[in-house]
Design a protein around this motif. Structure first.
Motif, PDB file in Angstrom:
ATOM      1  N   ALA A 145      25.945  16.001   9.328  1.00 38.51           N
ATOM      2  CA  ALA A 145      25.119  15.103   8.521  1.00 38.51           C
ATOM      3  C   ALA A 145      25.864  13.801   8.220  1.00 38.51           C
ATOM      4  N   MET A 146      27.167  13.892   7.971  1.00 35.32           N
ATOM      5  CA  MET A 146      27.965  12.686   7.720  1.00 35.32           C
ATOM      6  C   MET A 146      28.101  11.856   8.988  1.00 35.32           C
ATOM      7  N   ALA A 147      28.306  12.532  10.122  1.00 36.20           N
ATOM      8  CA  ALA A 147      28.555  11.819  11.377  1.00 36.20           C
ATOM      9  C   ALA A 147      27.332  11.056  11.862  1.00 36.20           C
ATOM     10  N   VAL A 148      26.145  11.662  11.779  1.00 34.83           N
ATOM     11  CA  VAL A 148      24.961  11.009  12.350  1.00 34.83           C
ATOM     12  C   VAL A 148      24.435   9.872  11.491  1.00 34.83           C
ATOM     13  N   THR A 149      25.073   9.627  10.352  1.00 37.32           N
ATOM     14  CA  THR A 149      24.693   8.471   9.544  1.00 37.32           C
ATOM     15  C   THR A 149      25.745   7.371   9.632  1.00 37.32           C
ATOM     16  N   ASP A 150      26.720   7.544  10.529  1.00 35.52           N
ATOM     17  CA  ASP A 150      27.788   6.551  10.682  1.00 35.52           C
ATOM     18  C   ASP A 150      28.117   6.426  12.168  1.00 35.52           C
ATOM     19  N   ARG A 151      27.728   5.323  12.789  1.00 36.28           N
ATOM     20  CA  ARG A 151      27.912   5.159  14.233  1.00 36.28           C
ATOM     21  C   ARG A 151      29.379   5.214  14.645  1.00 36.28           C
ATOM     22  N   HIS A 152      30.284   4.925  13.713  1.00 36.40           N
ATOM     23  CA  HIS A 152      31.705   4.961  14.037  1.00 36.40           C
ATOM     24  C   HIS A 152      32.204   6.395  14.243  1.00 36.40           C
ATOM     25  N   ARG A 153      31.411   7.360  13.842  1.00 37.79           N
ATOM     26  CA  ARG A 153      31.779   8.763  13.991  1.00 37.79           C
ATOM     27  C   ARG A 153      31.134   9.406  15.218  1.00 37.79           C
ATOM     28  N   ILE A 154      30.489   8.596  16.059  1.00 35.51           N
ATOM     29  CA  ILE A 154      29.780   9.115  17.233  1.00 35.51           C
ATOM     30  C   ILE A 154      30.304   8.422  18.487  1.00 35.51           C
ATOM     31  N   SER A 155      30.586   9.214  19.531  1.00 31.37           N
ATOM     32  CA  SER A 155      31.099   8.619  20.763  1.00 31.37           C
ATOM     33  C   SER A 155      30.827   9.546  21.939  1.00 31.37           C
ATOM     34  N   LEU A 156      30.792   8.975  23.137  1.00 32.64           N
ATOM     35  CA  LEU A 156      30.656   9.788  24.345  1.00 32.64           C
ATOM     36  C   LEU A 156      32.021  10.181  24.911  1.00 32.64           C
ATOM     37  N   VAL A 157      33.071   9.759  24.249  1.00 32.43           N
ATOM     38  CA  VAL A 157      34.426  10.166  24.625  1.00 32.43           C
ATOM     39  C   VAL A 157      35.180  10.551  23.360  1.00 32.43           C
ATOM     40  N   ASP A 158      36.115  11.485  23.501  1.00 33.91           N
ATOM     41  CA  ASP A 158      36.868  11.957  22.345  1.00 33.91           C
ATOM     42  C   ASP A 158      38.086  11.059  22.134  1.00 33.91           C
ATOM     43  N   LYS A 159      37.832   9.862  21.627  1.00 27.22           N
ATOM     44  CA  LYS A 159      38.909   8.902  21.407  1.00 27.22           C
ATOM     45  C   LYS A 159      38.777   8.255  20.030  1.00 27.22           C
ATOM     46  N   PHE A 160      38.727   9.100  19.005  1.00 27.51           N
ATOM     47  CA  PHE A 160      38.623   8.593  17.645  1.00 27.51           C
ATOM     48  C   PHE A 160      39.991   8.240  17.058  1.00 27.51           C
ATOM     49  N   PHE A 161      41.040   8.833  17.629  1.00 25.71           N
ATOM     50  CA  PHE A 161      42.383   8.626  17.104  1.00 25.71           C
ATOM     51  C   PHE A 161      43.288   8.061  18.186  1.00 25.71           C
ATOM     52  N   ASN A 162      44.165   7.162  17.789  1.00 23.82           N
ATOM     53  CA  ASN A 162      45.150   6.590  18.704  1.00 23.82           C
ATOM     54  C   ASN A 162      46.288   7.592  18.888  1.00 23.82           C
ATOM     55  N   PRO A 163      46.478   8.122  20.096  1.00 25.35           N
ATOM     56  CA  PRO A 163      47.493   9.161  20.299  1.00 25.35           C
ATOM     57  C   PRO A 163      48.923   8.689  20.073  1.00 25.35           C
ATOM     58  N   VAL A 164      49.172   7.382  20.158  1.00 26.99           N
ATOM     59  CA  VAL A 164      50.544   6.885  19.988  1.00 26.99           C
ATOM     60  C   VAL A 164      50.788   6.362  18.572  1.00 26.99           C
ATOM     61  N   GLU A 165      49.768   6.321  17.761  1.00 27.43           N
ATOM     62  CA  GLU A 165      49.918   5.832  16.396  1.00 27.43           C
ATOM     63  C   GLU A 165      50.615   6.870  15.533  1.00 27.43           C
ATOM     64  N   LYS A 166      51.640   6.459  14.798  1.00 28.29           N
ATOM     65  CA  LYS A 166      52.391   7.398  13.974  1.00 28.29           C
ATOM     66  C   LYS A 166      51.621   7.739  12.707  1.00 28.29           C
ATOM     67  N   SER A 167      51.734   8.998  12.280  1.00 32.72           N
ATOM     68  CA  SER A 167      51.073   9.426  11.052  1.00 32.72           C
ATOM     69  C   SER A 167      51.803  10.641  10.497  1.00 32.72           C
ATOM     70  N   ILE A 168      51.565  10.926   9.230  1.00 34.32           N
ATOM     71  CA  ILE A 168      52.140  12.111   8.582  1.00 34.32           C
ATOM     72  C   ILE A 168      51.130  13.237   8.705  1.00 34.32           C
ATOM     73  N   SER A 169      51.500  14.306   9.369  1.00 34.83           N
ATOM     74  CA  SER A 169      50.560  15.407   9.603  1.00 34.83           C
ATOM     75  C   SER A 169      50.385  16.299   8.383  1.00 34.83           C
ATOM     76  N   GLU A 170      51.448  16.424   7.556  1.00 38.87           N
ATOM     77  CA  GLU A 170      51.349  17.290   6.377  1.00 38.87           C
ATOM     78  C   GLU A 170      52.499  16.975   5.421  1.00 38.87           C
TER      79      GLU A 170
END
Length: 311
Positions: free
Chosen positions: A254-279
């Motif tokens: 329900a959240m995704a279909v009301t926000d076009r930024h959450r919908i894609s034909l490819v699974d590339k929502f996150f930058n694989p080389v971007e650093k982040s804290i996992s936990e």
């Protein structure tokens, strides 16, 4: 289930079973409960994580529940949602198909969908001469089902196509009505099947400045499980699955279909080389606590004086 979105969820919310036979006849003859393992195997081969069987103006709890058992198994299928593809006479003589997906959290209410459709208002208000519900009766049926829902309008051709609208596509209502529906944010999303439509749909959004008002997803509209995600053995059109940036839940959908930024034909929502804290691991009075973190913005919320600043 993970509480943090770490990847896109691959979905298909438009699959037919034998209970669509009133409209699809022999095309769905083999899509029976006994043959459900065929569909399950195809879903796994295509790595589908969230799906729904959406039959024409019907709901069968037994098939839904059997498919839902896959959620408990060690495979890719994380969520099975209940749904119906409603035929709705939206305007005089103009019937459109609305894929309607329901929340699955209250199983007693989900089980009651079949009763509403076969013995209740879902049966008594259905107009056989039209092969559809009136718009008001459609919402009366939804009111009787009494479950949160997502509405996805079926659209085979591109919204900018100059050709005659395909039967039961939302564009049969005409461009003026279509534009009005977009302005009112009437449907949560619009479904298309052919991958090449994506190019024209994106151009339509840009040309009409509708980027935030119109969301597109794909659905296989599969009528023969043996050939999933195709309906015929030799499919002419190229199909691409949709990914949504959400958890595999109804609320996530329900959240995704009301926000076009959450919908894609490819699974590339996150930058694989971007650093982040996992936990973040904490020791609270001798107890080890692990707080998972999302890639992107994380917000700490809570009442006053509970330790947010100290955290």
């Amino acid at each position: 289930m993970d509480k943090v979105v770490r990847k896109g969820v691959k979905i298909d919310l438009h699959i037919h079973s034998v209970y669509s036979r009133s409209k699809d006849k022999d095309k769905v003859a083999n899509n029976t409960l006994e043959n459900l393992p065929v569909l399950i195997q195809r879903l796994i081969e295509n790595e589908i994580e969230l799906c729904a069987i959406t039959d024409h103006d019907e709901f069968n709890y037994e098939i839904y529940k059997e498919l839902k058992c896959e959620e408990m198994k060690d495979n890719c299928i994380k969520k099975v949602l209940p749904g119906i593809e409603f035929s709705v006479e939206f305007a005089e003589g103009k019937v459109i198909h609305i894929v309607t997906i329901f929340d699955d959290r209250d199983d007693d209410k989900v089980k009651n969908i079949e009763q509403v459709m076969t013995n209740g208002i879902g049966k008594t208000t259905y107009k056989k001469t039209r092969g559809a519900y009136s718009k008001s009766d459609y919402f009366e049926v939804l009111n009787a089902i009494n479950i949160d829902f997502v509405m996805i309008a079926h659209q085979k051709k591109t919204v900018s196509s100059q050709h005659k609208a395909h039967a039961n596509d939302v564009m049969v209502l005409g461009k003026d009505t279509f534009n009005e529906l977009i302005f009112l944010d009437y449907f949560d999303a619009y479904e298309f099947r052919n991958k090449k439509n994506e190019i024209y749909n994106k151009a339509f959004l840009a040309d009409n400045d509708l980027g935030e008002n119109l969301r597109f997803i794909t659905g296989s509209d599969c009528h023969n499980w043996e050939y999933y995600p195709n309906t015929e053995k030799q499919e002419k059109t190229q199909f691409a699955f949709t990914y949504i940036k959400s958890l595999p839940t109804f609320k996530g959908l329900a959240m995704a279909v009301t926000d076009r930024h959450r919908i894609s034909l490819v699974d590339k929502f996150f930058n694989p080389v971007e650093k982040s804290i996992s936990e973040i691991e904490l020791d609270i009075s001798g107890n080890q606590v692990c707080v998972p973190m999302s890639k992107g913005l994380n917000v700490i919320i809570g009442d006053n004086s509970i330790g947010k600043s100290l955290f």
